[in-house]
Design an enzyme around this catalytic site. Structure first.
Site, PDB file in Angstrom:
ATOM      1  N   ASP A 165       6.831   2.065   6.690  1.00 44.38           N
ATOM      2  CA  ASP A 165       5.381   1.214   6.624  1.00 44.38           C
ATOM      3  C   ASP A 165       4.502   2.034   5.374  1.00 44.38           C
ATOM      4  OD1 ASP A 165       2.984  -0.188   6.695  1.00 44.38           O
ATOM      5  OD2 ASP A 165       2.590   0.814   8.833  1.00 44.38           O
ATOM      6  N   GLU A 219      -5.369   0.652   2.974  1.00 44.68           N
ATOM      7  CA  GLU A 219      -4.989  -0.253   4.011  1.00 44.68           C
ATOM      8  C   GLU A 219      -4.428   0.186   5.186  1.00 44.68           C
ATOM      9  OE1 GLU A 219      -2.860  -2.798   6.097  1.00 44.68           O
ATOM     10  OE2 GLU A 219      -2.390  -0.943   6.361  1.00 44.68           O
ATOM     11  N   GLU A 220      -4.594   1.472   5.493  1.00 44.67           N
ATOM     12  CA  GLU A 220      -4.454   2.074   6.835  1.00 44.67           C
ATOM     13  C   GLU A 220      -5.416   2.380   7.206  1.00 44.67           C
ATOM     14  OE1 GLU A 220      -2.079   1.371   8.663  1.00 44.67           O
ATOM     15  OE2 GLU A 220      -0.204   1.611   7.822  1.00 44.67           O
ATOM     16  N   HIS A 222       0.730  -0.739   0.091  1.00 40.37           N
ATOM     17  CA  HIS A 222       0.118  -0.292  -0.151  1.00 40.37           C
ATOM     18  C   HIS A 222       0.812   1.154  -0.189  1.00 40.37           C
ATOM     19  CE1 HIS A 222       0.675   0.918   3.871  1.00 40.37           C
ATOM     20  NE2 HIS A 222       1.021  -0.274   4.151  1.00 40.37           N
ATOM     21  N   ASP A 264      -0.601   4.638   0.254  1.00 41.14           N
ATOM     22  CA  ASP A 264      -1.322   5.533   1.587  1.00 41.14           C
ATOM     23  C   ASP A 264      -0.301   5.209   3.065  1.00 41.14           C
ATOM     24  OD1 ASP A 264      -2.581   2.729   2.121  1.00 41.14           O
ATOM     25  OD2 ASP A 264      -4.258   3.753   3.237  1.00 41.14           O
ATOM     26  N   HIS A 289       3.986   4.365  12.035  1.00 41.12           N
ATOM     27  CA  HIS A 289       3.247   4.566  12.499  1.00 41.12           C
ATOM     28  C   HIS A 289       3.527   6.255  13.544  1.00 41.12           C
ATOM     29  CE1 HIS A 289      -0.550   2.156  12.072  1.00 41.12           C
ATOM     30  NE2 HIS A 289       1.062   2.039  10.743  1.00 41.12           N
ATOM     31  N   GLU A 349       4.954  -5.385   3.441  1.00 40.10           N
ATOM     32  CA  GLU A 349       5.032  -4.854   5.343  1.00 40.10           C
ATOM     33  C   GLU A 349       6.096  -5.350   6.046  1.00 40.10           C
ATOM     34  OE1 GLU A 349       2.812  -3.105   6.502  1.00 40.10           O
ATOM     35  OE2 GLU A 349       0.594  -3.797   4.888  1.00 40.10           O
TER      36      GLU A 349
HETATM   37 ZN   LIG Z   1       1.333  -1.461   6.685  1.00 41.21          ZN
END
Ligand SMILES: [Zn+2]
Length: 397
Positions: free
Chosen positions: A106, A140-141, A73, A75, A366, A169
């Site tokens: 990520d 995805e997030e 992903h 995003d 994150h 990932e």
């Molecule tokens: Zn991820």
């Protein structure tokens, strides 16, 4: 020019502010890397009432023969307190051998490395002896409704099928080579509500306190353990995540109490068998009434969250061995084959082909100051390139 340098690939991706659901230019940047390699690129916009439209990308190079999919992903999660970042979150600035930016690990970093690995492979050997595809979502997030699920359906409907998938990932807890994920636990959530009778705390015989009932029911969910773990999985674990009464008065017995729970479960359960076990526990505890001497059974309702994640385990030697061997060849370390951690989009891909996950070190994902070591980008590109060569060698044999 072929995009063989993971560092410049990643910088281009980080500079696109693609916080879910915004595309932010990230898929366009990715397409610009893949086009010179000869990929055929499709942009797929997925829609569903009540959710934002999402941009996704599917790209494929090659023809008949084994088909390897790379999934991920572009995003990213929000940046949080931007002022707290040492370098702006969409700047891709480099300091002390690390690149800073939201999505660095990520998982724009994983995509940047896989692009570089494919570019190096094609530069050395020409197009693959089969096909390589990128299945990249922008959702995805977020709610994950207009992302991988719909992109897989779209691709399958036009006749695409895959022999194996690698999800990029971040899977390594401390350093590259720690861990490959070969499956994931399932996840199931629900909320129980106990209905009582409101009244005066000094006259409990005229009321029915639901707090007593909710304590009994949540206790029964947490104990005893659901299982002791299996060969490939940790023990299933349930956490009560909130107990809500919302009562502001100390002298009032409330009318209602509720509690929510989430359980991460292993391959000794299905979502269905687990629901049955939970209801059986609740029914037993409701009838026991240890906290409610002389009272009728606790009256409760249960509501399940809509979509449980199903547990899965990949057993595919060509895929797992090729990846393990590549990790070992490049890092000198033997990766652990693990099923720990949260869910990922691999849970959707497993319905189409065997899937494993391997990417960067996840430590800063994150977080404020998400960043990746430049050396890790080069190492991961080497691992991916070795994996591609080994997998096609294995699949062709
Ligand atoms: Zn991820």
């Amino acid at each position: 020019m072929f995009p063989t340098d993971p560092i410049s690939n990643l910088a281009a991706l980080i500079r696109c502010p693609s916080v879910t659901p915004a595309e932010g230019g990230a898929l366009t940047a990715l397409a610009a890397m893949l086009e010179p390699l000869g990929f055929k690129i499709d942009r797929v916009v997925a829609k569903e009432a009540g959710t934002p439209d999402i941009d996704n990308l599917y790209a494929r190079i090659g023809g008949d023969g084994p088909h390897l999919m790379f999934a991920g992903h572009t995003d990213v999660v929000p940046v949080g307190d931007e002022a707290a970042w040492s370098h702006p979150p969409f700047s891709a600035e480099i300091a002390d051998g690390e690149m800073y930016g939201r999505g660095a690990v990520d998982m724009k970093g994983g995509i940047a490395c896989f692009v570089a690995a494919v570019a190096r492979h094609v530069e050395k050997h020409g197009p693959p002896q089969g096909s390589i595809s990128f299945l990249i979502t922008g959702d995805e997030e977020g709610p994950a409704i207009n992302g991988t699920v719909k992109l897989l359906e779209w691709a399958a409907a036009k006749g695409e099928h895959w022999d194996a998938c690698l999800v990029g990932e971040p899977t390594n807890p401390d350093q590259l080579g720690d861990m490959i994920k070969i499956g994931r636990r399932g996840s199931l959530s629900g909320r129980i509500t106990v209905n009582g009778v409101q009244g005066h705390a000094a006259y409990p015989h005229l009321a029915d306190n639901p707090v007593r009932g909710i304590l009994q029911l949540t206790q029964a969910l947490m104990d005893p353990p659901f299982d002791g773990g299996t060969e490939n999985f940790q023990p299933s674990n349930l956490e009560v995540t909130t107990i809500d009464v919302g009562n502001a008065a100390v002298n009032v017995i409330p009318a209602r109490a509720s509690a929510a729970f989430n359980i991460r479960f292993n391959d000794s359960w299905t979502a269905e068998s687990l629901k049955a076990e939970i209801v059986a526990r609740l029914d037993r505890a409701a009838a026991e009434g240890a906290l409610r001497p002389g009272r009728a059974p606790v009256q409760y309702d249960i509501a399940w969250s809509e979509r449980p994640s199903h547990v899965f385990l990949t057993r595919n030697n060509a895929l797992i061995d090729s990846l393990s061997a590549a990790v070992e060849a490049v890092t000198g370390r033997q990766p652990q084959l693990s099923t720990t951690g949260g869910t990922s989009d691999a849970r959707f891909i497993k319905d189409y082909c065997p899937v494993v996950e391997f990417g960067l070190v996840g430590k800063t994902m994150h977080m404020v100051d998400e960043r990746v070591a430049l050396a890790d980008l080069e190492t991961l590109t080497g691992i991916y390139e070795t994996f591609i060569a080994r997998w096609f060698g294995h699949a062709a044999a």
